[in-house]
Each structure stands twice: as structure tokens, then as C-alpha cells.
Motif scaffolding. Structure first.
Motif, PDB file in Angstrom:
ATOM      1  N   LEU A 145     -73.506 -50.136 -11.715  1.00 29.52           N
ATOM      2  CA  LEU A 145     -72.419 -49.219 -12.074  1.00 29.52           C
ATOM      3  C   LEU A 145     -72.204 -49.219 -13.584  1.00 29.52           C
ATOM      4  O   LEU A 145     -72.017 -50.276 -14.192  1.00 29.52           O
ATOM      5  CB  LEU A 145     -71.129 -49.631 -11.363  1.00 29.52           C
ATOM      6  CG  LEU A 145     -69.839 -48.901 -11.768  1.00 29.52           C
ATOM      7  CD1 LEU A 145     -69.927 -47.413 -11.475  1.00 29.52           C
ATOM      8  CD2 LEU A 145     -68.636 -49.527 -11.071  1.00 29.52           C
ATOM      9  N   PHE A 146     -72.201 -48.023 -14.161  1.00 25.95           N
ATOM     10  CA  PHE A 146     -72.029 -47.869 -15.602  1.00 25.95           C
ATOM     11  C   PHE A 146     -70.808 -47.011 -15.897  1.00 25.95           C
ATOM     12  O   PHE A 146     -70.475 -46.086 -15.151  1.00 25.95           O
ATOM     13  CB  PHE A 146     -73.277 -47.228 -16.216  1.00 25.95           C
ATOM     14  CG  PHE A 146     -74.533 -47.992 -15.900  1.00 25.95           C
ATOM     15  CD1 PHE A 146     -74.889 -49.092 -16.643  1.00 25.95           C
ATOM     16  CD2 PHE A 146     -75.338 -47.616 -14.823  1.00 25.95           C
ATOM     17  CE1 PHE A 146     -76.037 -49.818 -16.334  1.00 25.95           C
ATOM     18  CE2 PHE A 146     -76.484 -48.323 -14.512  1.00 25.95           C
ATOM     19  CZ  PHE A 146     -76.833 -49.434 -15.269  1.00 25.95           C
ATOM     20  N   GLY A 147     -70.164 -47.312 -17.024  1.00 25.59           N
ATOM     21  CA  GLY A 147     -68.990 -46.557 -17.432  1.00 25.59           C
ATOM     22  C   GLY A 147     -69.328 -45.548 -18.506  1.00 25.59           C
ATOM     23  O   GLY A 147     -70.494 -45.263 -18.788  1.00 25.59           O
ATOM     24  N   GLN A 148     -68.296 -45.030 -19.137  1.00 22.37           N
ATOM     25  CA  GLN A 148     -68.453 -44.022 -20.173  1.00 22.37           C
ATOM     26  C   GLN A 148     -68.748 -44.673 -21.519  1.00 22.37           C
ATOM     27  O   GLN A 148     -68.387 -45.833 -21.764  1.00 22.37           O
ATOM     28  CB  GLN A 148     -67.172 -43.203 -20.287  1.00 22.37           C
ATOM     29  CG  GLN A 148     -66.814 -42.451 -19.010  1.00 22.37           C
ATOM     30  CD  GLN A 148     -67.636 -41.200 -18.833  1.00 22.37           C
ATOM     31  OE1 GLN A 148     -67.239 -40.136 -19.238  1.00 22.37           O
ATOM     32  NE2 GLN A 148     -68.800 -41.320 -18.224  1.00 22.37           N
TER      33      GLN A 148
ATOM     34  N   HIS B 157     -66.520 -36.063 -21.156  1.00 21.25           N
ATOM     35  CA  HIS B 157     -67.720 -35.247 -21.366  1.00 21.25           C
ATOM     36  C   HIS B 157     -68.756 -36.126 -22.074  1.00 21.25           C
ATOM     37  O   HIS B 157     -68.919 -36.077 -23.290  1.00 21.25           O
ATOM     38  CB  HIS B 157     -67.374 -34.010 -22.203  1.00 21.25           C
ATOM     39  CG  HIS B 157     -68.495 -33.021 -22.313  1.00 21.25           C
ATOM     40  ND1 HIS B 157     -68.932 -32.257 -21.247  1.00 21.25           N
ATOM     41  CD2 HIS B 157     -69.279 -32.671 -23.359  1.00 21.25           C
ATOM     42  CE1 HIS B 157     -69.928 -31.479 -21.645  1.00 21.25           C
ATOM     43  NE2 HIS B 157     -70.163 -31.719 -22.924  1.00 21.25           N
ATOM     44  N   ASP B 158     -69.451 -36.952 -21.320  1.00 22.95           N
ATOM     45  CA  ASP B 158     -70.350 -37.950 -21.892  1.00 22.95           C
ATOM     46  C   ASP B 158     -71.796 -37.466 -21.826  1.00 22.95           C
ATOM     47  O   ASP B 158     -72.355 -37.284 -20.744  1.00 22.95           O
ATOM     48  CB  ASP B 158     -70.205 -39.273 -21.125  1.00 22.95           C
ATOM     49  CG  ASP B 158     -70.895 -40.436 -21.825  1.00 22.95           C
ATOM     50  OD1 ASP B 158     -71.727 -40.180 -22.710  1.00 22.95           O
ATOM     51  OD2 ASP B 158     -70.602 -41.589 -21.477  1.00 22.95           O
TER      52      ASP B 158
ATOM     53  N   ARG C 221     -68.802 -32.102 -12.303  1.00 23.83           N
ATOM     54  CA  ARG C 221     -69.671 -31.520 -13.320  1.00 23.83           C
ATOM     55  C   ARG C 221     -70.014 -32.563 -14.374  1.00 23.83           C
ATOM     56  O   ARG C 221     -69.155 -33.316 -14.829  1.00 23.83           O
ATOM     57  CB  ARG C 221     -69.001 -30.312 -13.970  1.00 23.83           C
ATOM     58  CG  ARG C 221     -68.760 -29.151 -13.017  1.00 23.83           C
ATOM     59  CD  ARG C 221     -68.240 -27.935 -13.751  1.00 23.83           C
ATOM     60  NE  ARG C 221     -69.213 -27.451 -14.731  1.00 23.83           N
ATOM     61  CZ  ARG C 221     -68.996 -26.427 -15.552  1.00 23.83           C
ATOM     62  NH1 ARG C 221     -67.819 -25.800 -15.538  1.00 23.83           N
ATOM     63  NH2 ARG C 221     -69.928 -26.029 -16.401  1.00 23.83           N
ATOM     64  N   TRP C 222     -71.267 -32.583 -14.774  1.00 17.25           N
ATOM     65  CA  TRP C 222     -71.700 -33.510 -15.816  1.00 17.25           C
ATOM     66  C   TRP C 222     -72.746 -32.818 -16.679  1.00 17.25           C
ATOM     67  O   TRP C 222     -73.387 -31.868 -16.264  1.00 17.25           O
ATOM     68  CB  TRP C 222     -72.264 -34.797 -15.206  1.00 17.25           C
ATOM     69  CG  TRP C 222     -73.333 -34.613 -14.176  1.00 17.25           C
ATOM     70  CD1 TRP C 222     -73.157 -34.289 -12.857  1.00 17.25           C
ATOM     71  CD2 TRP C 222     -74.754 -34.723 -14.372  1.00 17.25           C
ATOM     72  NE1 TRP C 222     -74.371 -34.188 -12.222  1.00 17.25           N
ATOM     73  CE2 TRP C 222     -75.369 -34.454 -13.129  1.00 17.25           C
ATOM     74  CE3 TRP C 222     -75.558 -35.027 -15.475  1.00 17.25           C
ATOM     75  CZ2 TRP C 222     -76.747 -34.477 -12.955  1.00 17.25           C
ATOM     76  CZ3 TRP C 222     -76.936 -35.044 -15.297  1.00 17.25           C
ATOM     77  CH2 TRP C 222     -77.509 -34.779 -14.048  1.00 17.25           C
TER      78      TRP C 222
END
Length: 215
Positions: free
Chosen positions: A163-166, A78-79, A104-105
Motif C-alpha cells: 500500500l502506497f500513499g500520495q 491529483h498525484d 479518477r486518476w
């Protein structure tokens, strides 16, 4: 439902403009204008060029000028940063934002910009990579892991996916392994990393500096 009704809390923000001055007889003409916005005012978070335009008209106009790069975000936690990254993607006119993982974001940080930005979902890293390969789109992971290359010295392809991570764990090991390159943003202080949404904005602006003709 009209554009005026759709925007929810954004309509309550202090920015924006009131009804078009002069009454209906002085309204501007054009298919891009929204009658309810002209009558009641436009409180949306849009640039002046798009004041009183319908949402559909804004999206259609943006589609004529979007840049060739895409943005992908892994969504396993849940970022809160995801919404902010979408907002930056809209600001820099990214072609599309790809949500990888959970559908869901948290949209709060997007400040409603997701309604003007193309956003698609991929259930897994594998599904996302399959799409990228089918489009012959290089995937460039942004993370500070061993073996990464400074983004400041890397020639970004015009067509690519950033591309990006959490926040915290960064780009997943699976995604790092299948990326065409892993790039880091050079840092000079004591912190181990910068905020994920800040890193995304820096990376997008780096692409802009390399590919947009400001002349």
C-alpha cells in the motif's frame, strides 16, 4: 475498434515495428495475432514477445503468470505518480492494482500499461480493508513513519498488498492504523523521502527478490 486504433499517442512513439515483412501470404498464424497490427505495424510499448498480439491476447497470457502480490494506491490528490506506479506494477506482473479514494486518476504516467493491468477501485480505506480481509490478504503500508520496519529485513508474505500513499503526505493515518505492518525503504542521504513511484518500484522489486526463482 482495433488495437491499432485504440492506442492513441502511443502509436506515434518512435519505438515499435513496422508491418510484418513479406505480405499477407507470409503472416504468422495464431489466434493471438491482430490483423491490423500485422498489416500496419505495432508501435505499442510492449516486449518483443507480444509484438503483433491483440491486447486481449496479451492480457490473457499475462493472467497465466501474474505474481501473488497486489498494489494499492491512495488517491486523494491529483498525484502524477499513480500512473507511474501502475506502469511498474505491470512491469513486475502484480496481480491487481487497487485505487483507493477518488476513482479518477492521472493515467499519463502509465504509458497505456493500465490496459494490460487489472485495476479496481475502492471508495474508501474501509472498503479496501474489507476486501483485503475477505481475501485474507495482509496489507503492508510503505512509508517512513515512527515505528516502521526496514523492508530490507522484513519477510514479505507471498500473498500481500503493498500500500502506497500520495507524494508528500504519504500513507494516510487511517490506512497506517489498519495495516498489518508499516515498512520503510532504508535511505542513506539527506532527503527526507524518495519519490512515491520510485518507492513503489523498490518495494515491488523487493518482493520479486524474495519470491521469484531466477534459476
Amino acid at each position: 475498434m482495433s488495437d491499432q486504433q485504440q492506442f492513441g499517442s502511443e502509436d506515434d512513439a518512435p519505438h515499435g515495428v513496422g508491418p510484418w515483412p513479406g505480405g499477407r501470404e507470409e503472416w504468422p498464424e495464431g489466434p493471438w495475432y491482430d490483423a491490423e497490427l500485422l498489416e500496419h505495424g505495432d508501435r505499442r510499448n510492449v516486449i518483443d514477445r507480444y509484438r503483433y498480439w491483440s491486447m486481449a491476447a496479451i492480457v490473457a497470457d499475462l493472467d497465466t503468470k501474474r505474481h501473488a502480490f497486489h498494489v494499492a494506491i491512495e488517491n486523494w490528490q491529483h498525484d502524477m505518480n499513480i500512473g507511474s506506479i501502475v506502469r511498474s506494477a505491470n512491469a513486475f506482473a502484480a496481480d491487481t492494482v487497487h485505487i483507493v479514494g477518488k476513482r479518477r486518476w492521472n493515467k499519463r504516467g502509465a504509458m497505456v500499461t493500465d490496459r494490460y493491468q487489472h485495476v479496481v477501485h475502492h471508495e474508501s480505506v474501509a472498503a479496501f480493508i474489507d476486501w483485503a480481509r475477505s481475501e485474507e490478504m495482509p496489507v503492508l503500508a510503505i512509508d517512513n513513519v515512527p515505528g516502521c520496519v526496514p523492508i530490507e529485513t522484513y519477510e514479505l508474505p507471498e500473498r500481500c498488498v503493498l500500500l502506497f500513499g500520495q507524494e508528500g503526505p504519504g500513507v494516510s493515518d487511517e490506512a497506517v492504523e489498519v495495516s498489518d505492518a508499516v515498512l520503510e525503504i532504508s535511505q542513506f542521504g539527506s532527503t527526507r523521502s524518495i519519490n512515491a513511484s520510485a518507492a513503489a518500484a523498490v518495494a515491488m522489486h523487493t518482493w520479486v527478490l524474495q519470491h521469484v526463482d531466477f534459476a
